[in-house]
Scaffold this motif. Structure first.
Motif, PDB file in Angstrom:
ATOM      1  N   ALA A 183       0.866  -1.168   0.018  1.00 58.24           N
ATOM      2  CA  ALA A 183       0.127  -0.158   0.053  1.00 58.24           C
ATOM      3  C   ALA A 183       1.060   1.215   0.059  1.00 58.24           C
ATOM      4  O   ALA A 183       0.670   2.177  -0.621  1.00 58.24           O
ATOM      5  CB  ALA A 183      -0.871   0.002   1.239  1.00 58.24           C
ATOM      6  N   LEU A 184       1.936   1.179   0.926  1.00 57.81           N
ATOM      7  CA  LEU A 184       2.928   2.346   0.969  1.00 57.81           C
ATOM      8  C   LEU A 184       4.187   2.156   0.028  1.00 57.81           C
ATOM      9  O   LEU A 184       4.794   3.197  -0.317  1.00 57.81           O
ATOM     10  CB  LEU A 184       3.079   2.672   2.229  1.00 57.81           C
ATOM     11  N   GLY A 185       4.532   0.835  -0.099  1.00 58.14           N
ATOM     12  CA  GLY A 185       5.856   0.768  -0.593  1.00 58.14           C
ATOM     13  C   GLY A 185       6.258  -0.675  -0.210  1.00 58.14           C
ATOM     14  O   GLY A 185       5.335  -1.562   0.008  1.00 58.14           O
ATOM     15  N   HIS A 186       7.716  -0.890  -0.496  1.00 53.47           N
ATOM     16  CA  HIS A 186       8.239  -2.247  -0.093  1.00 53.47           C
ATOM     17  C   HIS A 186       9.468  -2.128   0.620  1.00 53.47           C
ATOM     18  O   HIS A 186       9.930  -1.050   0.529  1.00 53.47           O
ATOM     19  CB  HIS A 186       8.342  -3.093  -1.387  1.00 53.47           C
ATOM     20  N   VAL A 187      10.031  -3.268   1.300  1.00 53.87           N
ATOM     21  CA  VAL A 187      11.078  -3.295   1.980  1.00 53.87           C
ATOM     22  C   VAL A 187      11.959  -4.371   1.430  1.00 53.87           C
ATOM     23  O   VAL A 187      11.381  -5.652   1.475  1.00 53.87           O
ATOM     24  CB  VAL A 187      10.859  -3.430   3.532  1.00 53.87           C
ATOM     25  N   ALA A 188      13.121  -4.374   0.903  1.00 53.50           N
ATOM     26  CA  ALA A 188      13.764  -5.306   0.376  1.00 53.50           C
ATOM     27  C   ALA A 188      14.819  -5.738   1.599  1.00 53.50           C
ATOM     28  O   ALA A 188      15.557  -4.954   2.136  1.00 53.50           O
ATOM     29  CB  ALA A 188      14.618  -4.672  -0.580  1.00 53.50           C
ATOM     30  N   ILE A 189      14.647  -7.076   1.820  1.00 52.51           N
ATOM     31  CA  ILE A 189      15.487  -7.678   2.994  1.00 52.51           C
ATOM     32  C   ILE A 189      16.296  -8.642   2.070  1.00 52.51           C
ATOM     33  O   ILE A 189      16.069  -9.631   1.353  1.00 52.51           O
ATOM     34  CB  ILE A 189      14.586  -8.436   3.741  1.00 52.51           C
TER      35      ILE A 189
END
Length: 119
Positions: A61-67
């Motif tokens: 919804a807001l974006g993403h987080v790359a792990i």
């Protein structure tokens, strides 16, 4: 297996924007405020390599987080044991056939997380 053995590390934060003009404005603002450099790709603008400013809405919804992880397949097994499901349509593989990227099936706090193979 535990998180330390999998080498989990934050790679970048993806910021969704409604369109390319808004994405460019967001990237320009971050660069101007903090003196960061940028690198443009067809879908996004990487700012200081720690922000992926999307040129259109993307996962989350807001974006993403790359792990990052040293083994995506083992990380998937580990996280599945903690109740995480994956969107298998997002799996990308490297030349050797190993999974290099996969997104979670659901958002966490408005962000869609993805695992990326380190190295």
């Amino acid at each position: 297996m535990n998180g330390k053995e999998l080498g989990f590390t934050l790679l970048h934060l993806g910021i969704n924007n409604p369109d390319e003009a808004a994405g460019k404005k967001t990237a320009e603002t971050l660069c101007a405020l903090f003196g960061f450099e940028s690198r443009e790709t067809p879908a996004a603008i990487f700012v200081n390599e720690q922000f992926e400013v999307m040129k259109k809405p993307w996962y989350g919804a807001l974006g993403h987080v790359a792990i990052g992880t040293n083994d995506v397949e083992k990380a998937m097994e580990y996280l599945a044991g903690k109740g995480i499901a994956f969107d298998e349509t997002t799996i990308g593989r490297n030349e050797a056939g190993k999974i290099r990227i996969v997104y979670f099936a659901e958002d966490i706090a408005g962000f869609r997380f993805h695992l990326s193979l380190l190295g």
